[in-house]
Design a protein around this motif. Structure first.
Motif, PDB file in Angstrom:
ATOM      1  N   MET A 253       0.817  -1.200   0.000  1.00 24.95           N
ATOM      2  CA  MET A 253       0.000   0.000   0.000  1.00 24.95           C
ATOM      3  C   MET A 253       0.859   1.262   0.000  1.00 24.95           C
ATOM      4  N   GLY A 254       2.069   1.155   0.509  1.00 24.97           N
ATOM      5  CA  GLY A 254       2.993   2.283   0.442  1.00 24.97           C
ATOM      6  C   GLY A 254       3.721   2.374  -0.884  1.00 24.97           C
ATOM      7  N   LEU A 255       4.001   1.224  -1.494  1.00 25.46           N
ATOM      8  CA  LEU A 255       4.763   1.238  -2.743  1.00 25.46           C
ATOM      9  C   LEU A 255       4.015   1.929  -3.875  1.00 25.46           C
ATOM     10  N   ILE A 256       2.707   1.715  -3.934  1.00 25.90           N
ATOM     11  CA  ILE A 256       1.966   2.153  -5.116  1.00 25.90           C
ATOM     12  C   ILE A 256       1.904   3.670  -5.203  1.00 25.90           C
ATOM     13  N   TRP A 257       1.441   4.329  -4.153  1.00 28.78           N
ATOM     14  CA  TRP A 257       1.310   5.786  -4.250  1.00 28.78           C
ATOM     15  C   TRP A 257       2.652   6.496  -4.107  1.00 28.78           C
ATOM     16  N   HIS A 258       3.516   5.970  -3.248  1.00 32.42           N
ATOM     17  CA  HIS A 258       4.765   6.679  -2.977  1.00 32.42           C
ATOM     18  C   HIS A 258       5.681   6.703  -4.206  1.00 32.42           C
ATOM     19  N   TYR A 259       5.651   5.619  -4.997  1.00 33.63           N
ATOM     20  CA  TYR A 259       6.549   5.514  -6.145  1.00 33.63           C
ATOM     21  C   TYR A 259       5.810   5.634  -7.469  1.00 33.63           C
ATOM     22  N   HIS A 260       4.565   6.081  -7.417  1.00 29.96           N
ATOM     23  CA  HIS A 260       3.747   6.165  -8.622  1.00 29.96           C
ATOM     24  C   HIS A 260       4.442   6.942  -9.730  1.00 29.96           C
ATOM     25  N   GLU A 261       5.094   8.028  -9.403  1.00 29.76           N
ATOM     26  CA  GLU A 261       5.745   8.864 -10.418  1.00 29.76           C
ATOM     27  C   GLU A 261       7.263   8.735 -10.398  1.00 29.76           C
ATOM     28  N   THR A 262       7.848   8.411  -9.254  1.00 26.24           N
ATOM     29  CA  THR A 262       9.304   8.455  -9.124  1.00 26.24           C
ATOM     30  C   THR A 262       9.999   7.130  -9.382  1.00 26.24           C
ATOM     31  N   ASN A 263       9.309   6.003  -9.200  1.00 27.31           N
ATOM     32  CA  ASN A 263       9.957   4.701  -9.352  1.00 27.31           C
ATOM     33  C   ASN A 263       8.936   3.700  -9.891  1.00 27.31           C
ATOM     34  N   PRO A 264       8.707   3.704 -11.199  1.00 26.46           N
ATOM     35  CA  PRO A 264       7.666   2.852 -11.777  1.00 26.46           C
ATOM     36  C   PRO A 264       7.842   1.367 -11.485  1.00 26.46           C
ATOM     37  N   LEU A 265       9.098   0.883 -11.361  1.00 25.60           N
ATOM     38  CA  LEU A 265       9.313  -0.532 -11.084  1.00 25.60           C
ATOM     39  C   LEU A 265       8.764  -0.925  -9.717  1.00 25.60           C
ATOM     40  N   MET A 266       8.983  -0.076  -8.719  1.00 27.30           N
ATOM     41  CA  MET A 266       8.471  -0.375  -7.383  1.00 27.30           C
ATOM     42  C   MET A 266       6.956  -0.252  -7.342  1.00 27.30           C
ATOM     43  N   ALA A 267       6.415   0.738  -8.033  1.00 30.59           N
ATOM     44  CA  ALA A 267       4.956   0.883  -8.085  1.00 30.59           C
ATOM     45  C   ALA A 267       4.321  -0.311  -8.783  1.00 30.59           C
ATOM     46  N   ARG A 268       4.973  -0.807  -9.816  1.00 30.32           N
ATOM     47  CA  ARG A 268       4.463  -1.984 -10.533  1.00 30.32           C
ATOM     48  C   ARG A 268       4.486  -3.216  -9.636  1.00 30.32           C
ATOM     49  N   LEU A 269       5.558  -3.364  -8.866  1.00 26.28           N
ATOM     50  CA  LEU A 269       5.607  -4.464  -7.897  1.00 26.28           C
ATOM     51  C   LEU A 269       4.446  -4.366  -6.915  1.00 26.28           C
ATOM     52  N   GLY A 270       4.182  -3.159  -6.428  1.00 28.73           N
ATOM     53  CA  GLY A 270       3.080  -2.983  -5.492  1.00 28.73           C
ATOM     54  C   GLY A 270       1.750  -3.406  -6.082  1.00 28.73           C
ATOM     55  N   ARG A 271       1.493  -3.023  -7.313  1.00 28.77           N
ATOM     56  CA  ARG A 271       0.219  -3.386  -7.946  1.00 28.77           C
ATOM     57  C   ARG A 271       0.125  -4.894  -8.190  1.00 28.77           C
ATOM     58  N   SER A 272       1.222  -5.512  -8.593  1.00 27.19           N
ATOM     59  CA  SER A 272       1.210  -6.943  -8.828  1.00 27.19           C
ATOM     60  C   SER A 272       0.917  -7.703  -7.537  1.00 27.19           C
ATOM     61  N   THR A 273       1.604  -7.324  -6.457  1.00 27.30           N
ATOM     62  CA  THR A 273       1.407  -8.006  -5.186  1.00 27.30           C
ATOM     63  C   THR A 273       0.012  -7.750  -4.647  1.00 27.30           C
TER      64      THR A 273
END
Length: 281
Positions: A253-273
């Protein structure tokens, strides 16, 4: 961090390595700027203050405790040339970094990851308590953080549904005492060779915590069939398994919004999980 600064710090403090090739790796990292130094070393430059002495002690404690390679401390650098933090040199580990999709159906890696977790759990806590911050203690202690995540995710996710999910997760009772855990078994910290796990990175968080904490790796890496194999091999009962799902939820829940614009790889991991968490049987 620019390679020129890393090279200058290495040359000024460890001149024996000044001529070695230097290559930035793991550009998706959120805590350290990491460079491969020659064939056998890695230089890690923290992006924020860290207790590198404690991390080195944790690395030495884990070294050799399982058959999987983990980094060994080699040297400690000092703040200089405008870089504000101590920094570290460790051994380089061969292998290919896993991703949320690289081994989704791979039962061999599920066996290996469960073996690594069992090996870490076999380490003696030596009476040490949970450190009282971060994941791995009491789920309700994270209510404030989760409220921030829900608020920041309102335009990205179906927040009302996710609030209900957290309301159930936070009530899960704890059935087992602390055991030793790695603490952050995300794909970026797991190295593979073909179907198998060969190394584990970022071991500085080693310490006592909820036995369910390291189960987050299953939700980050595996779809249902491989996840079932992992669960059987690691020996997780219903309550511990559900708490592992809860800790994974708290993290993503922190990965998706926090890295939405700055780190797409981490945001993608968040959405997958998150998809695996919300669609699990």
């Amino acid at each position: 961090m620019k390679p020129e600064l890393a090279r200058a710090l290495i040359a000024s403090q460890f001149p024996q390595w000044r001529g070695l090739p230097l290559e930035r790796i793991g550009a998706h990292g959120t805590v350290n700027a990491v460079f491969r130094l020659g064939e056998h070393l890695t230089a890690r430059f923290p992006m924020r203050e860290q207790d590198l002495a404690a991390e080195a002690a944790a690395a030495r404690e884990l070294l050799g405790a399982t058959r999987f390679a983990t980094p060994a401390p080699v040297a400690m650098g000092s703040p200089a040339l405008g870089f504000p933090h101590p920094w570290a040199v460790q051994t380089w580990l061969p292998g290919t970094m896993t991703s949320e999709n690289s081994h989704a159906d791979n039962q061999a890696l599920a066996y290996d990851l469960s073996e690594f977790i069992r090996g870490v759990r076999a380490l003696d806590t030596r009476g040490r308590p949970f450190r009282g911050h971060g994941r791995g203690g009491h789920l309700p202690d994270h209510d404030g953080w989760m409220e921030t995540c829900f608020r920041e995710s309102e335009t990205l996710l179906d927040v009302p549904v996710l609030r209900k999910l957290w309301a159930g997760f936070r009530e899960l009772p704890r059935e087992s005492p602390d055991v030793m855990t790695h603490g952050d078994l995300i794909p970026g910290n797991l190295l593979s060779s073909g179907d198998h796990l060969v190394g584990v990175l970022d071991v500085g968080g080693l310490g006592p915590a909820d036995p369910a904490l390291d189960l987050i790796g299953a939700w980050h890496l595996f779809d249902q069939p491989a996840r079932d194999v992992f669960r059987a091999q690691v020996g997780a009962g219903d309550l511990t398994w559900e708490r592992g799902r809860a800790w994974a939820f708290e993290q993503v829940m922190g990965l998706i919004w926090h890295y939405h614009e700055t780190n797409p790889l981490m945001a993608r991991l968040g959405r997958s999980t998150l998809h695996r968490i919300t669609t699990a049987d």
